[in-house]
Design a protein around this motif. Structure first.
Motif, PDB file in Angstrom:
ATOM      1  N   GLU A  35      60.916 -12.985 -44.062  1.00 23.06           N
ATOM      2  CA  GLU A  35      60.594 -12.444 -42.745  1.00 23.06           C
ATOM      3  C   GLU A  35      59.447 -13.213 -42.099  1.00 23.06           C
ATOM      4  OE1 GLU A  35      59.854  -8.336 -43.512  1.00 23.06           O
ATOM      5  OE2 GLU A  35      61.982  -7.847 -43.841  1.00 23.06           O
ATOM      6  N   ARG A  59      66.973 -10.174 -39.029  1.00 25.10           N
ATOM      7  CA  ARG A  59      65.536 -10.077 -39.299  1.00 25.10           C
ATOM      8  C   ARG A  59      65.247  -9.842 -40.775  1.00 25.10           C
ATOM      9  NH1 ARG A  59      66.132  -6.765 -34.893  1.00 25.10           N
ATOM     10  NH2 ARG A  59      65.186  -7.453 -32.954  1.00 25.10           N
ATOM     11  N   THR A  60      66.192  -9.252 -41.498  1.00 25.24           N
ATOM     12  CA  THR A  60      65.994  -8.933 -42.912  1.00 25.24           C
ATOM     13  C   THR A  60      67.078  -9.581 -43.748  1.00 25.24           C
ATOM     14  OG1 THR A  60      67.363  -6.937 -42.887  1.00 25.24           O
ATOM     15  CG2 THR A  60      65.061  -6.694 -42.213  1.00 25.24           C
TER      16      THR A  60
END
Length: 262
Positions: A35, A59-60
């Motif tokens: 991240e 995002r993850t």
């Protein structure tokens, strides 16, 4: 390797590829490292255009895993895919010794011009009947020093609705699409299922249009409550419009990654 020893952008991109490859092949990966690197690299205005578009969406590592699992069946295919997706950035970083000042002074002038034009461009806000949410989002964007475009507030000049969308989309570089509970819907044969909350049809249409017009990475959907989102628009950015205001930080991150100085 500890991230503090990553000295160059080439090292950082290479390390990111290694993290993604480990994740894609079923190994344990440090989520925080991913991240942090992802955000840092996407915030680099010179490097971000060379990175794959899907990196902005995931995002993850959890969402990345779902993406890579569905797109590449075998570990070998995943390794090849990741190597090819990042080859453009790695080649530029490896073979251009002065990447930060790449291509010549003319290139830098163009880059600066592009930065100014991005900052000057407004943000197109697509909304339904939830006037309170529309106003909250618009005022927040304006508080960042960025202009907004709300279609019904703009002059029509004899244009049809679609002509207005086309015209004012040219003045924007980013779009926020508000998914709020404005309609109810269900399948024609789902008579025993309670209708689900949905955004207005025009919101879904404009969402798709602006993704095509501005690019998927330049459109973010803000979802308020339990709303049914289109199941055929995958790989797009959805941010929960929470009452605590956490969505504001997410929007700021996305805007920075797209070149806005906020």
């Amino acid at each position: 390797m500890n991230m503090e020893f990553l000295e160059s952008d080439y090292d950082k991109v290479s390390y990111l590829v290694n993290l993604l490859t480990e994740c894609a092949t079923g190994n344990s990966v440090n989520t925080k490292e991913y991240e942090t690197l992802r955000y840092e690299l996407l915030s680099n205005q010179e490097l971000a255009p060379l990175l794959p578009d899907w990196l902005k969406v995931h995002r993850t590592l959890t969402t990345f895993w779902g993406f890579i699992k569905n797109n590449c069946a075998t570990y070998a295919e995943r390794r090849t895919f990741l190597a090819e997706e990042f080859s453009r950035a790695l080649n530029a970083l490896e073979f251009d010794n002065d990447f930060a000042n790449s291509n010549s002074s003319e290139s830098k002038s163009n880059m600066n011009a592009n930065t100014v034009s991005v900052q000057d461009k407004k943000i197109f806000i697509v909304h339904g009947r939830d006037n309170e949410t529309k106003q909250e989002v618009a005022r927040f964007i304006e508080s960042l020093g960025i202009g907004t475009i709300i279609l019904h507030e703009q002059a029509s000049g004899g244009m049809t609705i679609i002509e207005k969308i086309e015209h004012y989309a040219d003045e924007s570089n980013y779009a926020l699409v508000l998914y709020t509970a404005c309609d109810l819907g269900r399948g024609i044969h789902e008579s025993k299922i309670h209708p689900k909350n949905r955004a207005r049809q025009k919101v879904v249409f404009e969402h798709g249009y602006l993704m095509a017009k501005l690019g998927r990475r330049n459109v973010c959907a803000l979802v308020k409550g339990e709303i049914e989102t289109p199941n055929d628009i995958s790989g797009v950015v959805y941010v929960g419009l929470d009452q605590a205001g956490g969505w504001k930080n997410e929007v700021i991150k996305e805007l920075k990654a797209c070149g806005y100085k906020v």
